[in-house]
Design an enzyme around this catalytic site. Sequence first.
Site, mmCIF file in Angstrom:
data_model
loop_
_atom_site.group_PDB
_atom_site.id
_atom_site.type_symbol
_atom_site.label_atom_id
_atom_site.label_comp_id
_atom_site.label_asym_id
_atom_site.label_seq_id
_atom_site.Cartn_x
_atom_site.Cartn_y
_atom_site.Cartn_z
ATOM 1 N N MET A 306 0.847 -1.196 0.000
ATOM 2 C CA MET A 306 0.000 0.000 0.000
ATOM 3 C C MET A 306 0.878 1.240 0.000
ATOM 4 O O MET A 306 1.848 1.330 0.747
ATOM 5 C CB MET A 306 -0.911 -0.039 1.235
ATOM 6 N N HIS A 340 5.707 0.057 -8.460
ATOM 7 C CA HIS A 340 4.274 0.372 -8.483
ATOM 8 C C HIS A 340 3.927 1.348 -7.350
ATOM 9 O O HIS A 340 3.310 2.388 -7.572
ATOM 10 C CB HIS A 340 3.484 -0.933 -8.346
ATOM 11 N N GLU A 341 4.366 1.022 -6.143
ATOM 12 C CA GLU A 341 3.986 1.857 -4.988
ATOM 13 C C GLU A 341 4.662 3.234 -5.060
ATOM 14 O O GLU A 341 4.082 4.239 -4.648
ATOM 15 C CB GLU A 341 4.349 1.163 -3.678
HETATM 16 ZN ZN LIG Z 1 -1.597 0.447 -6.580
#
Ligand SMILES: [Zn+2]
Length: 890
Positions: A306, A340-341
Site C-alpha cells: 500500500m 508500483h507503490e
Molecule cells: Zn496500486
Amino acid sequence: MARPGPFTLAAALAVVLVLAGGGTAHAAAARASDATPATTQLPRGIRPLHYEVALVPHAATLTFEGRATVTIDVAAPTRSITLNAVGLAFSSVRLLPASAASSGVAAAAIDVDAQAQTATFSFARPVGAGRHRLAMSYAGAIGTQANGLFAIDYDTQRGRQRALFTQFENASARRVVPSWDEPAYKATFALEATVPAAQMAISNMPVASTRPGAAGLVSVRFAASPRMSTYLLFFAVGDFERATAHEGPTEVGIVARRGAIAQGRFALEASRRILREYNEYFALPYPLPKLDNVASPGSSPFFAAMENWGAIYSFERILLIDPTISNQADRQRVFSIAAHEIAHQWFGNLVTMHWWDDLWLNEGFATWMASRAVARLHPEWRTWAASVRRRDEAMAQDAFAATHAIVQHVETVDQVSQAFDSITYSKGAAVIAMLEHYVGDPAWRAGVRAYLKAHAYGNTVTDDLWREIERAAAKPVVDIAHDFTRQPGIPLLRVERGGCAGGATTLHLRQGEFAADRPGKEPLRWRVPVIARAAGHPPARTIVAGGSADLVVPGCGLVIVNAGQTGYFRTAYSADQQAALRDGFARLDAIDQIGLVDDAWALGLAGAAPIVDALELIERAPVDAAPELWGRIAERLTKLDAFYRGGDPARQSRWRAYAIARLAPVLARMGWDSRGGEPAPLTLLRAELIGALGELGDAATIAEAQRRHALRESDPTAYPVALRKSILQVIARHADAAAWEALRAEARAASTPLQKEQLYRRLASARDEALARRALELALSDEPGATLSASMVSAVAEEHPDLAFEFAVARRERMDALLAPATRHRYYPRLGSGSHDAAMIDKIRRFAEANLPASSRRGAESAMAQVAYGATIANERLGAVDAWLASRRP
Ligand SMILES: [Zn+2]
C-alpha cells in the site's frame, strides 16, 4: 495498492501482480476541475483543513484511545456536523474557536450510524460559517486483519512479538480517526503517538520531536504531512530496524522487524534507483523529506502493498529477499511492486482521483509506470512479455458480461472494494500502453508532466489527464480514450487479406467484439489504433473507426496485425492467414508469437475459432524459442489440464502425456542447475517448467524434486536456493500424509515469518483431497497465524474449489473474523470460481442472495460467469482437443 498476484506459478512478474445513503455532491467539493457532480457519502458544506491526531495504542489489550482536533471550514451555518467513523466510542466532542483559547461548546448529541459509517454531532446553537476546531476524544479496537489499526504477531528467537500497522485504503481511516474519509477531502495531518520507548514508530513524515511519558512510554510527534487524502495516512510501531540511503534530498528507508533488515537491502537500492527515475520522468521532484517502505509479517488475500505517502506498507513476501529461499522471481517481484507503490507517490498521492469512479487513474497508471521502470532499470530481465500477459489477464475478465468499464460509477464501500480488479489495474495499464504508443513517448510524458503540475495536491477526474495528453500530442486522443475507458469489453478485429500488389499488402479489417459468454452479442464500436507489419518491413498504422478500415502494409508475406502487441483488442485471421502464420510461427518476433498464441487460445476456448489453431501454433514452437514464449505455453498447457479435472482419467492422462512431451525437452535442454551468468528469463523459465511439469504429474520431475529434497541437509549443491521454492512446490503438491506432516513440522519450526508463511501456503496446495481437508482445518486453527488463514483456504480452492467454498461458507462466522470487512463479499464467491461444475453456479447464487446486498454482488456474478465458462470448456471444447491429440498420433 498492489494486488497479491498468483502464488502457485513461479511467474516472473506475476505481480501486477482493494454505505448506503448519501446524496449527490454540490459544487463546493475540493478542486475537481470538471463540473461532473461527484459522489459522496457525506453531506457537503464542511471542509477539513488540518487534523491534529494523538493515538495511544494498547497493543496488549488490542484497544486504543484517540484524540482528534480537526480545523474545519463551515460554508453555511449548521446545527450538525457529520463525518465518517466506524467502531469508535466517543467520550467527548467539543467545538472550539479556530484559534482563540477556549473550552468551546460540547455537542448536545452524538448519533452514530453503523450502517452509514458516520457520526453526527448536533449542537444546541448553530455553528457559524467560517473556521472552527472540532475536538473529539474516543476509543477504538485494534484488529487482527490488515485493515484499520491492526496487530501482527510473529515468533522470534526472543519470543512472540506484536507489531502494529495501519491500512486505510479505501475506507478505513474512519476506524482510527473520525474524519471526512473521502479522497477529495484533502487536509494536512499532524500525528502524535504514545508508544513503548524501546520500539520504533513510523508515519508518513519524519519524527519532529519526542517527549518521555510514564512507565517506559514515549510520545512521538511526527512532522505535519502535506495536503493529502485520509486513505494515505499511516502509522506503525514495533521492534523495528531501519536502513537508509539518499537519493538527492530524499532519505529512502526500509523498515523491518529486528533481525531482518539486511534482507531489505535489495529493496532499498531498488527504491533509490526507482525514485531517481521518477524524479526525472515526472520532472517534479518527490516532495516529502523521506520515503520509507515498511515490511510487515503476515499476509492478505487481497493486497500485497500500500502506497501511503512517505511510508509504503508491504508484506515481507514482496519486500524482503531471504537468502535461504528467495529466487529470481522474488527479486523481480520486489522491484516491480516497489516501482508500483513509488509511482503512486505522484499518481494517487500528489494528484488523487476525486472519487473512486476514477480509481484506475491510480492503479492503471501505477501498473503501467512500474512496468516501464522495470524495463528501463533492468533491461536484462527482458520483462516485455509481462505486458502481454497483463493484457491477457484483463481480457480474461473483460470478455464476460459481468465486466465493467474502466471508469465506473461506485457508491458503496463494498463497490469501491470490488473496483480493485483486473479491469482497473491491468486493462487500465494496457489502455495507457496503447495510447502511449499512439501519441509517442515524448508527447505522453509531456502530457503527464503538465497534468501533475496543474493538479499537484489536488483531485482530478479522468478527462483532466486526457486534456493534457491531447494538448501535448496535438492529435485527437480523447475520443479513442473514451471508447476504451467509458465502455466495457474487447474489440475483435477480423482480418482479411486483399492481396499483395506493388510490394504492399492490403488488409481489410472489420471490427466486432470478443464476448466470450455472449456469442451473438451486437458489438460495441471503438476507434481502435492498429499497428500492422509484414516481416522485415516498416509498420503501418491506422485507426479502425466506424466498424471497418482498409490498411496498406508495406511488404508481402507474413503480416501481423497488432505488431508489438500494444493494442487492446483481439485479432482473428482468415483461415489461410492463420495457416501461413502457423507455418511461419518460428520466424516471428517472440512478443508476436505470444500475442498470436493468446488470441488463438482465447478465441478457441470461446468457440470463436477452432481450438486446434492454438494447439497448432504451440506445436510449431521450437525447443530453443524465447523463454518468455515457453513460459506462456507452460501456463496454457497446465491451465487446460485443470479443465480435465473430475472427468475421465484416461482423457486427462492423454492430455498430460502430450503436454509433458512438449515441455520436458525444454527443461532437459537447460537442465535443473543454472549455469553461471545465465540470463534471468532462463532462470525464471526453469522454475516455471518445474512447476508446470510437476503440476502435470510428470514422474521424472516429481522424482527429481524428491531426490533433491531428500538431499537438502547433506548436499547443498543438490538443493540450491534458486530451486528451493520450485522443489517445495512439487513436493507439497504431490505430498502423501507422511510428507505433508514432515512439511508441517518444518513450518512449525521455521525461524522466520517469511519461511513459515511459505511453508503453510504450500501445505494448502496438496492435491490429495484428504490432505486438502486437513489443510482447511489447519488454516482455521491458531497455528498458521491470523492473517494467513484466509490465504490458505484460497490456496486449497485452487485445486479443490467446491471443497473450499463449502468449508468456508459452513464456517462463515469463524471465517468472517479472518477477513477484512470490505473484502468478505468478494472472498467467498472467489473460492468457488475455479470450479467447472455447473452446480457451483447455484451455490454461489444462493450464497449471494442470502448474504450480500444487491450492490455488492459483482464478485459473485464474476465467479458464476467463470464457473459457467469453465463448464463450457470442460463439456464442449475438450472433445476437439482429444480429437486433435488422437489425430497426431503415429
Ligand atoms: Zn496500486
